[in-house]
Design an enzyme around this catalytic site. Structure first.
Site, PDB file in Angstrom:
ATOM      1  N   HIS A 151      -1.927  -8.895   1.945  1.00 47.78           N
ATOM      2  CA  HIS A 151      -1.615  -7.630   2.639  1.00 47.78           C
ATOM      3  C   HIS A 151      -2.777  -7.338   3.607  1.00 47.78           C
ATOM      4  O   HIS A 151      -3.069  -8.145   4.482  1.00 47.78           O
ATOM      5  CB  HIS A 151      -1.402  -6.541   1.571  1.00 47.78           C
ATOM      6  CG  HIS A 151      -0.837  -5.245   2.065  1.00 47.78           C
ATOM      7  ND1 HIS A 151      -0.189  -5.109   3.262  1.00 47.78           N
ATOM      8  CD2 HIS A 151      -0.825  -3.995   1.502  1.00 47.78           C
ATOM      9  CE1 HIS A 151       0.202  -3.846   3.427  1.00 47.78           C
ATOM     10  NE2 HIS A 151      -0.191  -3.152   2.366  1.00 47.78           N
TER      11      HIS A 151
ATOM     12  N   ARG B 215       2.886  -4.730  16.854  1.00 51.54           N
ATOM     13  CA  ARG B 215       1.483  -4.314  16.707  1.00 51.54           C
ATOM     14  C   ARG B 215       0.552  -5.439  17.180  1.00 51.54           C
ATOM     15  O   ARG B 215      -0.554  -5.194  17.646  1.00 51.54           O
ATOM     16  CB  ARG B 215       1.186  -3.942  15.242  1.00 51.54           C
ATOM     17  CG  ARG B 215       2.075  -2.821  14.709  1.00 51.54           C
ATOM     18  CD  ARG B 215       1.869  -2.603  13.219  1.00 51.54           C
ATOM     19  NE  ARG B 215       2.227  -3.788  12.450  1.00 51.54           N
ATOM     20  CZ  ARG B 215       2.067  -3.918  11.125  1.00 51.54           C
ATOM     21  NH1 ARG B 215       1.557  -2.919  10.419  1.00 51.54           N
ATOM     22  NH2 ARG B 215       2.415  -5.026  10.497  1.00 51.54           N
TER      23      ARG B 215
ATOM     24  N   ASP C 110      -2.349  -8.453  11.698  1.00 48.94           N
ATOM     25  CA  ASP C 110      -3.690  -8.894  11.312  1.00 48.94           C
ATOM     26  C   ASP C 110      -4.194 -10.075  12.130  1.00 48.94           C
ATOM     27  O   ASP C 110      -5.391 -10.356  12.136  1.00 48.94           O
ATOM     28  CB  ASP C 110      -3.708  -9.252   9.820  1.00 48.94           C
ATOM     29  CG  ASP C 110      -3.423  -8.038   8.956  1.00 48.94           C
ATOM     30  OD1 ASP C 110      -3.906  -6.945   9.303  1.00 48.94           O
ATOM     31  OD2 ASP C 110      -2.716  -8.169   7.943  1.00 48.94           O
TER      32      ASP C 110
ATOM     33  N   SER D 123       0.830  -1.214   0.000  1.00 50.25           N
ATOM     34  CA  SER D 123       0.000   0.000   0.000  1.00 50.25           C
ATOM     35  C   SER D 123       0.863   1.262   0.000  1.00 50.25           C
ATOM     36  O   SER D 123       0.616   2.199  -0.785  1.00 50.25           O
ATOM     37  CB  SER D 123      -0.972   0.006   1.185  1.00 50.25           C
ATOM     38  OG  SER D 123      -0.301  -0.205   2.398  1.00 50.25           O
TER      39      SER D 123
ATOM     40  N   HIS E  39       5.785 -12.665   7.592  1.00 47.55           N
ATOM     41  CA  HIS E  39       6.009 -11.286   7.157  1.00 47.55           C
ATOM     42  C   HIS E  39       7.211 -11.228   6.229  1.00 47.55           C
ATOM     43  O   HIS E  39       8.152 -12.017   6.372  1.00 47.55           O
ATOM     44  CB  HIS E  39       6.242 -10.350   8.351  1.00 47.55           C
ATOM     45  CG  HIS E  39       5.956  -8.919   8.019  1.00 47.55           C
ATOM     46  ND1 HIS E  39       6.901  -8.097   7.466  1.00 47.55           N
ATOM     47  CD2 HIS E  39       4.821  -8.181   8.119  1.00 47.55           C
ATOM     48  CE1 HIS E  39       6.363  -6.909   7.257  1.00 47.55           C
ATOM     49  NE2 HIS E  39       5.099  -6.933   7.634  1.00 47.55           N
TER      50      HIS E  39
HETATM   51  N1  CMX Z   1       1.260 -19.734   5.990  1.00 48.40           N
HETATM   52  C1  CMX Z   1       1.720 -20.639   5.094  1.00 48.40           C
HETATM   53  N2  CMX Z   1       2.782 -20.438   4.285  1.00 48.40           N
HETATM   54  C2  CMX Z   1       3.438 -19.271   4.438  1.00 48.40           C
HETATM   55  C3  CMX Z   1       3.058 -18.301   5.385  1.00 48.40           C
HETATM   56  C4  CMX Z   1       1.917 -18.565   6.171  1.00 48.40           C
HETATM   57  N3  CMX Z   1       1.451 -17.692   7.042  1.00 48.40           N
HETATM   58  N4  CMX Z   1       3.924 -17.269   5.297  1.00 48.40           N
HETATM   59  C5  CMX Z   1       4.809 -17.571   4.326  1.00 48.40           C
HETATM   60  N5  CMX Z   1       4.497 -18.778   3.792  1.00 48.40           N
HETATM   61  C6  CMX Z   1       5.139 -19.457   2.673  1.00 48.40           C
HETATM   62  C7  CMX Z   1       5.041 -18.573   1.432  1.00 48.40           C
HETATM   63  O1  CMX Z   1       3.756 -18.699   0.819  1.00 48.40           O
HETATM   64  C8  CMX Z   1       6.192 -19.102   0.602  1.00 48.40           C
HETATM   65  O2  CMX Z   1       5.770 -20.307   0.020  1.00 48.40           O
HETATM   66  P1  CMX Z   1       6.146 -20.682  -1.521  1.00 48.40           P
HETATM   67  O3  CMX Z   1       7.648 -20.625  -1.573  1.00 48.40           O
HETATM   68  O4  CMX Z   1       5.566 -22.043  -1.717  1.00 48.40           O
HETATM   69  O5  CMX Z   1       5.503 -19.614  -2.361  1.00 48.40           O
HETATM   70  C9  CMX Z   1       7.248 -19.413   1.661  1.00 48.40           C
HETATM   71  O6  CMX Z   1       6.542 -19.588   2.900  1.00 48.40           O
HETATM   72  C10 CMX Z   1       8.302 -18.332   1.844  1.00 48.40           C
HETATM   73  O7  CMX Z   1       7.639 -17.098   2.121  1.00 48.40           O
HETATM   74  P2  CMX Z   1       8.330 -15.993   3.052  1.00 48.40           P
HETATM   75  O8  CMX Z   1       9.603 -15.567   2.388  1.00 48.40           O
HETATM   76  O9  CMX Z   1       8.408 -16.470   4.457  1.00 48.40           O
HETATM   77  O10 CMX Z   1       7.241 -14.837   3.046  1.00 48.40           O
HETATM   78  P3  CMX Z   1       7.000 -13.721   1.933  1.00 48.40           P
HETATM   79  O11 CMX Z   1       7.897 -12.580   2.218  1.00 48.40           O
HETATM   80  O12 CMX Z   1       7.057 -14.298   0.562  1.00 48.40           O
HETATM   81  O13 CMX Z   1       5.482 -13.339   2.211  1.00 48.40           O
HETATM   82  C11 CMX Z   1       3.592 -12.789   3.543  1.00 48.40           C
HETATM   83  C12 CMX Z   1       5.097 -12.596   3.333  1.00 48.40           C
HETATM   84  C13 CMX Z   1       3.089 -11.847   4.628  1.00 48.40           C
HETATM   85  C14 CMX Z   1       2.860 -12.453   2.232  1.00 48.40           C
HETATM   86  C15 CMX Z   1       3.340 -14.278   3.930  1.00 48.40           C
HETATM   87  O14 CMX Z   1       3.981 -14.538   5.157  1.00 48.40           O
HETATM   88  C16 CMX Z   1       1.864 -14.618   4.030  1.00 48.40           C
HETATM   89  O15 CMX Z   1       1.258 -14.957   2.999  1.00 48.40           O
HETATM   90  N6  CMX Z   1       1.255 -14.551   5.260  1.00 48.40           N
HETATM   91  C17 CMX Z   1      -0.159 -14.769   5.438  1.00 48.40           C
HETATM   92  C18 CMX Z   1      -0.949 -13.530   4.970  1.00 48.40           C
HETATM   93  C19 CMX Z   1      -0.784 -12.371   5.929  1.00 48.40           C
HETATM   94  O16 CMX Z   1      -0.902 -12.518   7.134  1.00 48.40           O
HETATM   95  N7  CMX Z   1      -0.557 -11.179   5.378  1.00 48.40           N
HETATM   96  C20 CMX Z   1      -0.483  -9.928   6.165  1.00 48.40           C
HETATM   97  C21 CMX Z   1       0.906  -9.363   6.277  1.00 48.40           C
HETATM   98  C22 CMX Z   1       0.924  -8.094   7.118  1.00 48.40           C
HETATM   99  C23 CMX Z   1       0.787  -6.851   6.300  1.00 48.40           C
HETATM  100  O17 CMX Z   1      -0.100  -6.690   5.486  1.00 48.40           O
HETATM  101  O18 CMX Z   1       1.595  -5.930   6.522  1.00 48.40           O
END
Ligand code: CMX
Length: 471
Positions: free
Chosen positions: A305, A363, A409, A275, A354
């Site tokens: 996000h 937070r 979240d 964002s 994250h």
């Molecule tokens: N559940 C399951 N798998 C997860 C996970 C979770 N909560 N968090 C990361 N992973 C997975 C990723 O999908 C990725 O899998 P692939 O390699 O198969 O694609 C792997 O672990 C590596 O990811 P990462 O490097 O740890 O995390 P990213 O930086 O790529 O992504 C985020 C970060 C937030 C998108 C991810 O942790 C996620 O999808 N979390 C759940 C959604 C969420 O809570 N989002 C809110 C974030 C807060 C905000 O908006 O500021």
């Protein structure tokens, strides 16, 4: 030698430590008692422009990093390629707003009479200036927000005619876009004003936009969930959050205080998140603040996000429905594994993980503290607390998740449920109202620093292969 000169010198000695030093250093603060925020900004901007100019003249050609092929394909993680003055996200300690942690902001920022949580208006002052404001300064800002809260009639008509199956975030973003009839920046740009004054128009638009967001958000809420009942009138003596909760139809001082905390902590998370980056990017084309903010909201509406706060509640209620309130750790583990491996599609556990953080999000922690104080026996909170114990080891076991800990979240929805704001599809709108404080403060600084249109270089795979000698 000035403080920043010394910091810049550190930068040349050891890059990674120095970047942290510089980033976490408080903005050179020179607090003023004046309530004229724009006047204070005018002085700060001149000082900071000079500082940046000197820095760039002395160190503009210094190299601060390398880019690996994996980073280019991997969402640009870790690239230091943006300037954001308002906040800095440390992987271990979490967000700091102009160098102040969340507990420090909670302690130092002014509160409403009888309230225990910081007023988000104070945080906006801090993000813009780097100074902790006094009560009078914050009150002035509250009054300005109240004075500009009215919506243009075409936006009210538009909101009242949206179909009820249009997601609240789509309504929010569309209404903000349509508010750009009010943009002073767009008008001034059309009239060809001097570039050096752009920030002043963005500053004015930002105040007006932030002022209007609770009105837009409350109208959406009433239309969708309260039979289109009236939001009532703005009270010029109430703070921004109190007017917001009243317009939503709530009359509970603790809920209003929760809203102050909520709107403070969701405001800013440095510049690389979807964002904030979207607002900065679109703003760099000199699209006006309304259009820029709407772009950020479309990004916030994504499930990875800001929509994660809705997803958490959907997931949590599913868990509660399937397993009840008294769930054993084993049952909960099973449910988490089922989520991760449901059918052909692999799902994420919402609210966990994250891109930058590597510890529990502060937070999350502050919301947990609020829950422990005000709703320790609420069954849904107990489930959230139990999930905190169960999920991280499972995510670690997956072997690929870089951060198994909860983010903001994972906790916000359960607090809203407790106070009766139960419509989870709406939750990201609240996040959006708060996010305006951070991204608008940054947008003012973007124009103050005269940052150019953003335009990184992209490559084809073939081009990258040639670049590294793979072809
Ligand atoms: N559940 C399951 N798998 C997860 C996970 C979770 N909560 N968090 C990361 N992973 C997975 C990723 O999908 C990725 O899998 P692939 O390699 O198969 O694609 C792997 O672990 C590596 O990811 P990462 O490097 O740890 O995390 P990213 O930086 O790529 O992504 C985020 C970060 C937030 C998108 C991810 O942790 C996620 O999808 N979390 C759940 C959604 C969420 O809570 N989002 C809110 C974030 C807060 C905000 O908006 O500021």
């Amino acid at each position: 030698m000035s403080i920043c000169r010394r910091l810049f010198q550190v930068n040349t000695n050891g890059l990674s430590a120095a970047c942290v030093n510089y980033a976490s250093a408080r903005f050179i603060s020179n607090p003023s008692e004046s309530t004229d925020l724009k006047g204070i900004m005018a002085k700060k901007i001149v000082e900071h422009q000079r500082r940046v100019k000197e820095f760039r003249a002395a160190f503009g050609n210094n190299v601060i990093g390398e880019i690996a092929i994996d980073q280019v394909y991997g969402g640009m993680r870790g690239l230091k390629a943006l300037v954001t003055e308002t906040s800095y996200l440390d992987p271990e300690t979490g967000i700091s707003f102009r160098g102040y942690s969340i507990p420090e902001c909670r302690e130092k920022l002014p509160r409403a009479p009888g309230g225990e949580e910081p007023l988000p208006e104070g945080l906006y002052w801090l993000l813009l200036t780097g100074d902790i404001p006094n009560k009078q300064q914050v009150e002035t800002l509250s009054k300005q927000f109240a004075a500009h809260a009215d919506l243009p009639s075409h936006v009210v008509t538009m909101l009242n005619n949206f179909p009820s199956n249009l997601h609240p975030m789509s309504q929010f973003s569309a209404a903000v876009t349509a508010c750009n009839t009010e943009s002073l920046f767009a008008k001034a740009y059309g009239e060809g004003v001097n570039k050096a004054t752009y920030w002043e128009y963005v500053y004015e638009d930002a105040i007006r936009l932030i002022a209007k967001l609770p009105t837009i958000a409350a109208t959406i809420y009433r239309n969708l969930y309260r039979d289109g009942s009236s939001i009532g009138a703005i009270d010029p003596n109430k703070d921004w959050s109190a007017n917001f909760t009243t317009m939503l139809g709530f009359n509970d001082q603790v809920f209003t205080d929760l809203m102050r905390l909520y709107l403070t902590i969701h405001s800013d998370h440095e510049g690389g998140n979807v964002s904030a980056h979207a607002v900065h990017l679109v703003g760099s084309a000199l699209s006006d603040p309304y259009l820029s903010f709407a772009a950020g909201m479309n990004g916030l509406a994504g499930p990875l996000h800001g929509l994660a706060n809705q997803e958490v509640l959907v997931w949590l209620t599913k868990l509660q429905k399937e397993l009840g309130d008294n769930v054993s750790d084993e049952q909960m583990s099973e449910f988490v594994w089922k989520t991760l491996k449901s059918g052909q599609v692999k799902h994420v556990v919402p609210g966990y993980g994250h891109a930058v953080l590597r510890k529990t999000d502060p937070r999350y922690t502050v919301q947990r503290e609020f829950a422990l104080k005000h709703l320790p026996d609420y069954p849904l909170f107990k489930l959230v607390a139990q999930i905190y114990k169960t999920v991280p080891p499972i995510l670690l076991e997956l072997g690929k998740v870089k951060n198994p800990w909860p983010n903001v979240d994972a906790h916000s929805g359960v607090l809203l449920q407790y106070y009766g704001l139960k419509e989870m599809q709406y939750y990201t709108v609240l996040f959006g109202v708060s996010r305006a404080l951070g991204v608008m403060a940054s947008l003012v600084w973007d124009r103050a620093l005269g940052l150019p249109i953003e335009r990184p270089k992209s490559m084809t795979t073939e081009g990258l292969q040639k670049l590294v000698g793979a072809l």
